[in-house]
Write a protein that holds these residues in place. Structure first.
Motif, mmCIF file in Angstrom:
data_model
loop_
_atom_site.group_PDB
_atom_site.id
_atom_site.type_symbol
_atom_site.label_atom_id
_atom_site.label_comp_id
_atom_site.label_asym_id
_atom_site.label_seq_id
_atom_site.Cartn_x
_atom_site.Cartn_y
_atom_site.Cartn_z
ATOM 1 N N UNK A 1 33.797 -11.502 50.262
ATOM 2 C CA UNK A 1 33.570 -10.352 50.178
ATOM 3 C C UNK A 1 33.432 -8.556 50.666
ATOM 4 N N UNK A 2 33.917 -9.361 51.400
ATOM 5 C CA UNK A 2 34.609 -7.639 51.592
ATOM 6 C C UNK A 2 36.318 -7.130 50.423
ATOM 7 N N UNK A 3 36.606 -7.649 50.269
ATOM 8 C CA UNK A 3 37.694 -7.537 48.619
ATOM 9 C C UNK A 3 36.237 -6.532 47.934
ATOM 10 N N UNK A 4 35.133 -7.340 47.540
ATOM 11 C CA UNK A 4 33.823 -7.113 46.669
ATOM 12 C C UNK A 4 33.590 -5.893 46.480
ATOM 13 N N UNK A 5 33.239 -5.592 47.861
ATOM 14 C CA UNK A 5 33.197 -4.246 48.348
ATOM 15 C C UNK A 5 33.392 -2.604 48.605
ATOM 16 N N UNK A 6 34.214 -3.720 47.941
ATOM 17 C CA UNK A 6 35.381 -2.216 48.249
ATOM 18 C C UNK A 6 35.523 -2.214 46.552
ATOM 19 N N UNK A 7 35.649 -2.997 45.266
ATOM 20 C CA UNK A 7 35.489 -3.336 44.094
ATOM 21 C C UNK A 7 37.521 -3.484 44.229
ATOM 22 N N UNK A 8 38.065 -4.099 44.982
ATOM 23 C CA UNK A 8 39.671 -4.252 45.565
ATOM 24 C C UNK A 8 40.019 -5.899 44.522
ATOM 25 N N UNK A 9 40.584 -6.017 43.345
ATOM 26 C CA UNK A 9 40.284 -7.253 42.332
ATOM 27 C C UNK A 9 40.986 -8.062 42.717
ATOM 28 N N UNK A 10 42.594 -7.085 42.840
ATOM 29 C CA UNK A 10 43.594 -7.444 42.618
ATOM 30 C C UNK A 10 44.616 -6.849 43.603
ATOM 31 N N UNK A 11 45.268 -7.676 44.226
ATOM 32 C CA UNK A 11 45.708 -7.819 45.741
ATOM 33 C C UNK A 11 47.209 -8.349 46.125
ATOM 34 N N UNK A 12 48.095 -7.516 46.854
ATOM 35 C CA UNK A 12 49.156 -8.632 47.701
ATOM 36 C C UNK A 12 48.809 -8.511 48.841
ATOM 37 N N UNK A 13 48.555 -10.078 49.005
ATOM 38 C CA UNK A 13 47.517 -10.712 50.185
ATOM 39 C C UNK A 13 48.872 -10.327 51.223
ATOM 40 N N UNK A 14 48.841 -10.070 52.709
ATOM 41 C CA UNK A 14 50.294 -10.869 53.637
ATOM 42 C C UNK A 14 49.606 -11.680 55.149
ATOM 43 N N UNK A 15 49.913 -12.758 54.715
ATOM 44 C CA UNK A 15 49.169 -13.486 55.964
ATOM 45 C C UNK A 15 50.097 -13.768 57.134
ATOM 46 N N UNK A 16 49.690 -13.528 58.569
ATOM 47 C CA UNK A 16 50.524 -14.286 59.442
ATOM 48 C C UNK A 16 49.866 -15.278 60.464
ATOM 49 N N UNK A 17 50.100 -15.846 60.943
ATOM 50 C CA UNK A 17 49.582 -17.271 61.595
ATOM 51 C C UNK A 17 47.968 -17.612 61.273
ATOM 52 N N UNK A 18 47.274 -17.735 61.553
ATOM 53 C CA UNK A 18 45.813 -17.867 61.625
ATOM 54 C C UNK A 18 45.716 -17.917 59.687
ATOM 55 N N UNK A 19 45.711 -16.365 60.214
ATOM 56 C CA UNK A 19 46.112 -15.121 59.134
ATOM 57 C C UNK A 19 45.958 -15.578 57.814
ATOM 58 N N UNK A 20 47.536 -16.213 57.877
ATOM 59 C CA UNK A 20 48.316 -16.940 56.980
ATOM 60 C C UNK A 20 47.136 -18.144 56.060
ATOM 61 N N UNK A 21 46.795 -19.173 57.002
ATOM 62 C CA UNK A 21 45.928 -19.822 56.775
ATOM 63 C C UNK A 21 45.043 -19.625 56.037
ATOM 64 N N UNK A 22 44.070 -18.332 56.022
ATOM 65 C CA UNK A 22 42.802 -17.790 55.626
ATOM 66 C C UNK A 22 43.913 -17.513 54.130
#
Length: 237
Positions: A69-90
């Protein structure tokens, strides 16, 4: 519920997801480094940092929905995603469910299920969770903290067969003395097609404590991933 966030720089969008009990400021060293070449976005997860708790379930799956929902609200349809710990799980859950949104994926210190955490770390977490559950029966002020511990005790539950859906370039990076078992980190790596594994000397918090080396490894991965994509495109022509 709207996620609080900060954004810096310009270029390809690089979204960073923090760990349990933290906020986007965890990535201050990454922001300083990557904002020169990327549009860096740090997001506060639901109920963390400046993001409200809201009324939706407090689960990693819900956090992945929040991210879409966050990405859609900004129109960001193609991103590099970096997650740490629970962020990596998300990030894993999100990328499995919405792979079209993710061009590159960096997983730092993630786990597929609770037993992926070394017992020397998990036992104290479980004990504190039990204490918070009992206390929350008479003290409502600890409910949010209990919810955060619930994330570590009872989540995630990601089946390895779903990791095969991650066909974008993936970097799995962790410390040699991470709270996540090394064998578990390797299991994640082995089940993602074409993934790269980097084990850095250090603990769970290598992005903060050894930021220079961590950033260099991520930089190298992103450059090589871009090169491979161009090469594949050339071959397709």
């Amino acid at each position: 519920m709207k996620n609080a966030y900060q954004e810096y720089g310009s270029g390809p969008t690089l979204v960073m997801l923090h760990g349990n009990g933290e906020d986007g400021s965890y990535f201050k060293e990454q922001v300083a480094h990557f904002k020169e070449k990327y549009h860096v976005v740090t997001v506060d997860t639901r109920g963390h940092g400046k993001s409200p708790r809201g009324k939706a379930p407090f689960t990693l799956a819900q956090f992945a929905k929040d991210l879409k929902r966050f990405l859609d609200s900004h129109g960001w349809k193609r991103v590099i995603l970096l997650g740490f710990s629970d962020g990596a799980n998300i990030a894993m859950i999100f990328s499995i469910k919405y792979p079209q949104y993710v061009s590159r994926l960096i997983l730092n210190g993630g786990n597929l299920y609770p037993s992926g955490v070394r017992m020397m770390y998990q036992i104290p977490i479980i004990c504190e969770y039990v204490r918070l559950r009992l206390r929350s029966l008479v003290d409502k002020s600890v409910i949010r903290k209990k919810e955060r511990y619930d994330l570590m005790v009872n989540q995630p539950h990601i089946k390895t067969k779903y990791l095969k859906r991650l066909t974008m370039p993936v970097l799995v990076i962790a410390g040699t003395h991470d709270m996540i078992r090394c064998s578990h980190t390797r299991k994640i790596y082995h089940h993602i097609p074409g993934a790269e594994l980097v084990m850095m000397e250090g603990d769970h918090f290598i992005a903060a404590k050894k930021s220079r080396q961590f950033n260099e490894e991520v930089d190298r991965f992103l450059i090589e991933a871009d090169w491979k994509e161009v090469e594949c495109g050339d071959q397709a022509l």
